[in-house]
Enzyme design. Structure first.
Site, short mmCIF file in Angstrom:
data_model
loop_
_atom_site.label_atom_id
_atom_site.label_comp_id
_atom_site.label_asym_id
_atom_site.label_seq_id
_atom_site.Cartn_x
_atom_site.Cartn_y
_atom_site.Cartn_z
CD GLN A 19 -2.88 1.23 2.38
OE1 GLN A 19 -3.54 2.22 2.64
NE2 GLN A 19 -2.99 0.13 3.11
CB SER A 20 3.53 2.63 2.12
OG SER A 20 4.55 1.68 1.83
CG LEU A 27 12.71 -7.93 -14.04
CD1 LEU A 27 13.08 -8.51 -15.40
CD2 LEU A 27 13.10 -6.45 -13.98
CG ASN A 78 7.11 -0.60 -0.70
OD1 ASN A 78 7.44 -1.41 -1.56
ND2 ASN A 78 5.87 -0.53 -0.23
CE LYS A 122 7.67 -8.35 7.24
NZ LYS A 122 7.61 -9.82 7.01
CE1 TYR A 136 1.68 -6.71 7.29
CE2 TYR A 136 4.02 -6.61 7.85
CZ TYR A 136 2.95 -7.22 7.20
OH TYR A 136 3.18 -8.34 6.43
CG ASP A 170 0.14 0.91 4.98
OD1 ASP A 170 1.38 0.82 4.90
OD2 ASP A 170 -0.56 0.01 5.44
N GLY A 213 -9.24 23.58 21.13
CA GLY A 213 -9.68 24.62 22.06
C GLY A 213 -11.17 24.89 21.99
CD GLN A 266 -17.37 28.65 15.18
OE1 GLN A 266 -18.55 28.91 14.97
NE2 GLN A 266 -16.39 29.02 14.37
#
Length: 431
Positions: A18-19, A73, A97, A138, A140, A173, A253, A277
């Site tokens: 994913q990343s 490949l 990665n 490792k 995740y 990710d 805040g 607010q």
């Protein structure tokens, strides 16, 4: 005019899961020619992970790899190394990665790639900064979240569910992929001035930590004061020496909270988020919208500091007001008064919202075959002179012949690559 920003940019995508793929897919959608390197016979791990149909790629893979070319490949074979070297000689960007040290072992570290093509930008995604004591872990998605402060500050602070909780958003990710994209695009602009590619290192930890910036702000404040006025624990519960979990508090805040609406708890998403607010005029308008004008003259509520000290009473009263109203009705009642509010939407509600299919927010991609059409999230920003097109994901190795032919390899050479395990899996038992 519909000019792709990355038109003419060539990317060698040595990433998986994913990343990395989230980064390279965005590059592809912006017009880059992305060649995804996949292991012969199996491909990206997500092709077969969480499958919804036998012998077809999963939605996990489909949502991260559209508009790429797939080249099978094995870069560990002599021919594979030669092919990858040729690709790197012609590319603008190389991204990987794999686990730490894997590319060095293959012979394609940053230093080696820079020798092959000094203009090539080399992007690498790892779990942690090189300097980190966890650099060899490792990583995740959850590992990035728990080590970057996200989990320790997410969730409830009392009761049986008082446990560090990871976010449903992919902070470690896809968020890392977005951060890597920023680094890659910065390097492309820099190369226009220097003529030379650079090494872009992005850790999942740092991408996650960047989104926890306000929690480091809270830690600084806590160190100074010993308490955090915006947190629901204030003023009744003592603070420790670290930023605690704060449930659904907004955090900046203002007094924000998630309120149960009509249909809850049977409907687990029948909730609305409402913010009070701090500004005097904003508070006055909100009180009138709620019908709580008595708060305007009550010293427990008519100043922002007072409201911080009586927030539980505020939560309780707004909660009682909201419980017999539909979450969409609440938005209609409060938004005209300028009260920040929104319904809690499920993934089903979001994906059923036709207004979001605007060409960028949510997009439909026709994969063809047994899969047909699927939905994914498009390019998250818009450009006034460019509209991406969203094409299908490649079959495993679909573009192998095309890519190798473009590199100058003959049909005979390509047949040999298949036979020796470079671009196709070897028969069982052969090495």
């Amino acid at each position: 005019m519909n000019y792709a920003p990355l038109q003419g940019i060539k990317v060698v995508d040595f990433t998986n899961v994913q990343s990395g793929p989230s980064c390279t897919q965005l590059l592809a959608w912006l017009g880059a020619d992305v060649i995804k390197i996949e292991r012969p016979g199996s491909g990206d791990a997500t092709r077969n992970e969480l499958q919804f149909m036998p012998d077809e790629p999963s939605y996990y893979f489909l949502q991260l790899n559209s508009d790429k070319k797939s080249l099978t490949l094995d870069a560990a074979t002599p021919d594979g190394k030669a092919i990858l070297t040729k690709l790197i000689q012609e590319c603008d960007i190389f991204i990987e990665n794999l686990h730490p040290g894997a590319m060095d072992k293959l012979g394609f570290s940053w230093e080696e790639v820079h020798k092959i093509n000094p203009r090539c930008i080399y992007g690498t995604i790892k779990g942690f900064p090189v300097s980190s004591r966890f650099a060899d872990l490792k990583a995740y998605e959850p590992i990035a979240q728990v080590t970057a402060g996200a989990a320790s500050t997410t969730g409830w602070w009392t009761g049986d569910n008082d446990v560090p909780t990871q976010s449903g958003a992919a902070l470690g990710d896809s968020n890392t992929g977005m951060h890597m994209t920023i680094g890659i695009l910065s390097a492309l602009v820099q190369r226009q001035h220097t003529g030379e590619g650079v090494y872009v290192y992005q850790s999942m930890h740092n991408a996650c930590l960047n989104l926890c910036r306000i929690k480091t702000r809270d830690q600084l404040t806590l160190d100074k004061l010993g308490y955090l006025t915006q947190f629901p624990q204030y003023p009744d519960t003592p603070f420790g020496d670290f930023v605690p979990r704060s449930g659904n508090q907004e955090g900046s805040g203002v007094l924000g909270w998630t309120y149960a609406c009509k249909g809850a708890p049977q409907d687990p998403n029948a909730y609305a988020y409402i913010i009070l607010q701090r500004g005097e005029k904003d508070f006055e308008l909100a009180c009138k919208a709620f019908g709580f004008e008595d708060w305007l003259t009550n010293p427990d509520f008519n100043t922002a500091d007072a409201r911080d000290k009586h927030k539980q009473e505020i939560y309780a009263r707004i909660g009682a007001w909201a419980k017999d109203k539909d979450k969409m009705e609440i938005v209609k009642l409060l938004s005209p008064a300028g009260v920040p509010c929104g319904p809690v939407l499920s993934t089903k509600e979001i994906m059923d919202d036709t207004s979001l299919y605007d060409g960028n927010t949510l997009v439909k991609i026709n994969q063809g075959g047994k899969i047909g059409e699927f939905v994914t999230v498009g390019v998250p920003f818009t450009l006034s002179n460019y509209q991406p097109t969203y094409g299908p994901c490649p079959d495993l190795g679909q573009n192998t012949e095309e890519v190798l032919t473009a590199l100058g390899y003959s049909a005979e050479q390509q047949a040999q690559f298949k036979a020796n395990g470079t671009t196709a899996p070897l028969p069982d038992g052969k090495m």
